[in-house]
Write an enzyme that holds these catalytic residues in place. Structure first.
Site, PDB file in Angstrom:
ATOM      1  N   HIS A  55       1.052  -1.339  -0.034  1.00 42.86           N
ATOM      2  CA  HIS A  55      -0.024  -0.004  -0.098  1.00 42.86           C
ATOM      3  C   HIS A  55       0.781   1.212   0.001  1.00 42.86           C
ATOM      4  CE1 HIS A  55      -3.803  -2.299   0.417  1.00 42.86           C
ATOM      5  NE2 HIS A  55      -3.109  -2.857   1.378  1.00 42.86           N
ATOM      6  N   ASN A 127     -10.483  -2.632   2.436  1.00 37.56           N
ATOM      7  CA  ASN A 127      -9.874  -2.670   1.074  1.00 37.56           C
ATOM      8  C   ASN A 127     -11.365  -2.392   0.312  1.00 37.56           C
ATOM      9  OD1 ASN A 127      -7.295  -3.355   1.199  1.00 37.56           O
ATOM     10  ND2 ASN A 127      -7.705  -5.594   1.061  1.00 37.56           N
TER      11      ASN A 127
END
Ligand code: NDP
Length: 482
Positions: A55, A127
């Site tokens: 990420h 997510n």
């Protein structure tokens, strides 16, 4: 006299010349006493911090969460009470790409939220998909290795990805979502967010309920095909940053409808699947989503590094009335996310302005690098606990209700007795013919260069979902080969 601010060193002394180094003569050499020069060079060397292992590429903004529904019978959390308005910040991200990666890449998107509640920070680090590739944290570092660069070629490796996935059938649900339309949203505003894990809610009576959190885009789902995305990346690698920053700057504030699914402890004993398995959803038909509020992003960061790069989100941050669950992946993330921030930002990362709670903070952690907040107990002499000098104390009313456990401790085969195909089939059956055809071609494209035996093993999994799934991918592979 100029009305501009005086330039100073970081120690506050006025700077007389910020254009020319101090030298022994017009041709040099430079004098070591030119501290302003040394400080500028030294700061430049330290302008980067370790990027997130996963990420790393992200986009974010500030906003508010407004609760419009009433789930007070399930939770005492003030942030979830009817009418509550809570300041928050969001960070969206891709998973695999490095900090400079292109935005419009096919990948799962992080959808991470920090709510600055009056009872402490609540982080929901989810997510844009309701499930994940693995259900046991023992597999998490291995999975991430397959998404990152090959040690020798320093290239991403489709062979490693499909080798791992084909040997890990629990990944099939997430792989199918990733390769479907939703695997490549046009902007962060055009995707849903999911807490993904099962969490729990508990009320004033000490009753616990299991919960899933969902954030449904109010901008509508929009996706790129691979071809469209290649065109976008050819024009701009920063399409998400441009879209999100631009929308907020222009007053078009993106919004998401917040929903929960609730399951009682008794119901959790009866589901055909493990309700704490991160590779499974709770079917809407059995556990209908309940609308509880709206999240709006309405303020851009003034400084990307300070507010988005230094933003530290971790599922360890919960508040009274919201708690964790036995989900093995969640349990591991409670450790590993906070640990990542200690490494990336330092021991006192939660005291950085963007991470600092907006409620009073009193604890006995002490000293360490960059402790700029002083004695956090709020009482000068209270640097240990218990003490007789009026330092902060615990309050048992904030203890989460006890969780009954059954069975023996041990290592249990997480692949045994799980249906890794049924929920994927339910999803596959939702797709219309055009969606299926894009799914097949996206998979075939992603399998370019992968050895035949790995492809065959993966086709075997598709076959178990639906014969049409395997046949469709096989035809798309043949088409690419021809
Ligand atoms: P439902 O028909 O009640 O729900 C289907 C859900 O699937 C929709 O509400 C939507 O989720 C999502 N969905 C619809 N179209 C697509 C698409 N093209 N790509 C990805 N997701 C889509 O059935 P179930 O609840 O029984 O779920 C069936 C399957 O749908 C699951 O196995 C799972 O794969 C998928 N799904 C289920 C979710 C859940 O929480 N139950 C959430 C997301 C997907 P949303 O409303 O979140 O947009």
């Amino acid at each position: 006299m100029s009305d501009k601010k005086q330039l100073t060193t970081s120690a506050g002394a006025p700077v007389g010349d910020n254009q020319n180094s101090q030298t022994a003569g017009p041709r040099g050499p430079v004098l070591m006493q030119d501290y302003q020069l040394i400080e500028k060079l030294a700061h430049q060397n330290r302008e980067r911090i370790p990027e997130r292992t996963v990420h790393a590429k992200g986009w974010g903004a500030h906003g508010t969460l407004t609760i419009t529904g009433d789930i007070s019978k399930y939770t005492r959390a003030k942030v979830l009470q009817p009418g509550a308005v809570t300041p928050m910040i969001a960070r969206f991200s891709t998973v695999a790409g490095e900090a400079g990666a292109a935005d419009a890449e096919r990948d799962v998107r992080g959808f991470a939220l920090k709510f600055y509640t009056e009872e402490g920070n609540w982080d929901l680090v989810g997510n844009n998909t309701p499930v994940f590739f693995v259900r046991d944290p023992m597999k998490f570092p291995d999975f991430i290795h397959t998404q990152k660069r090959h040690p020798r070629t320093n290239l991403r490796s489709p062979t490693a990805m499909w080798d791992f996935w084909s040997l890990s059938p629990e990944s099939l649900h997430q792989v199918t979502i990733l390769m479907s339309d939703r695997g490549l949203p046009v902007t962060p505003m055009n995707m849903n967010g999911y807490g993904s894990h099962t969490y729990s809610l508990w009320n004033e009576k000490g009753e616990r309920y299991w919960v899933k959190f969902h954030f449904k885009t109010m901008q509508g789902h929009k996706h790129y095909t691979n071809e469209e995305a290649a065109g976008v990346i050819g024009q701009s690698r920063e399409s998400y940053q441009e879209a999100l920053f631009g929308a907020i700057e222009n007053g078009n504030f993106p919004r998401w409808k917040m929903q929960v699914q609730i399951m009682s402890e008794a119901e959790a004993e009866k589901t055909s699947y493990n309700p704490f398995d991160l590779t499974k959803v709770w079917p809407h038909g059995d556990f209908p989503p309940i609308d509880i509020g709206v999240m709006e992003l309405n303020r851009n960061a003034d400084n990307y590094f300070a507010e988005i790069e230094q933003l530290a989100l971790s599922p360890s941050n919960i508040v009274p009335g919201i708690a964790h669950s036995p989900d093995k992946m969640l349990q591991a993330r409670i450790f590993s996310y906070a640990d990542a921030h200690r490494y990336r930002l330092g021991t006192h990362y939660e005291a950085l302005p963007v991470n600092a709670p907006k409620c009073p903070v009193h604890h006995y952690h002490k000293d360490g690098p960059m402790n700029f907040t002083g004695q956090q107990s709020g009482v000068t002499d209270a640097y240990y606990e218990p003490n007789s000098v009026g330092g902060p104390v615990e309050d048992a009313q904030y203890n989460e209700p006890p969780l009954a456990l059954s069975g023996d401790a041990g290592r249990f085969n997480h692949r045994e007795g799980n249906d890794d195909y049924g929920q994927v089939r339910a999803l596959f059956n939702l797709f219309d013919d055009a969606q299926k055809s894009r799914l097949f071609s996206n998979i075939a494209e992603a399998m370019g260069g992968v050895p035949e035996n790995i492809i065959e093993r993966q086709l075997g999994h598709f076959e178990k979902v639906h014969p049409d799934y395997a046949a469709g991918v096989r035809a798309a592979l043949d088409n690419n080969a021809g």
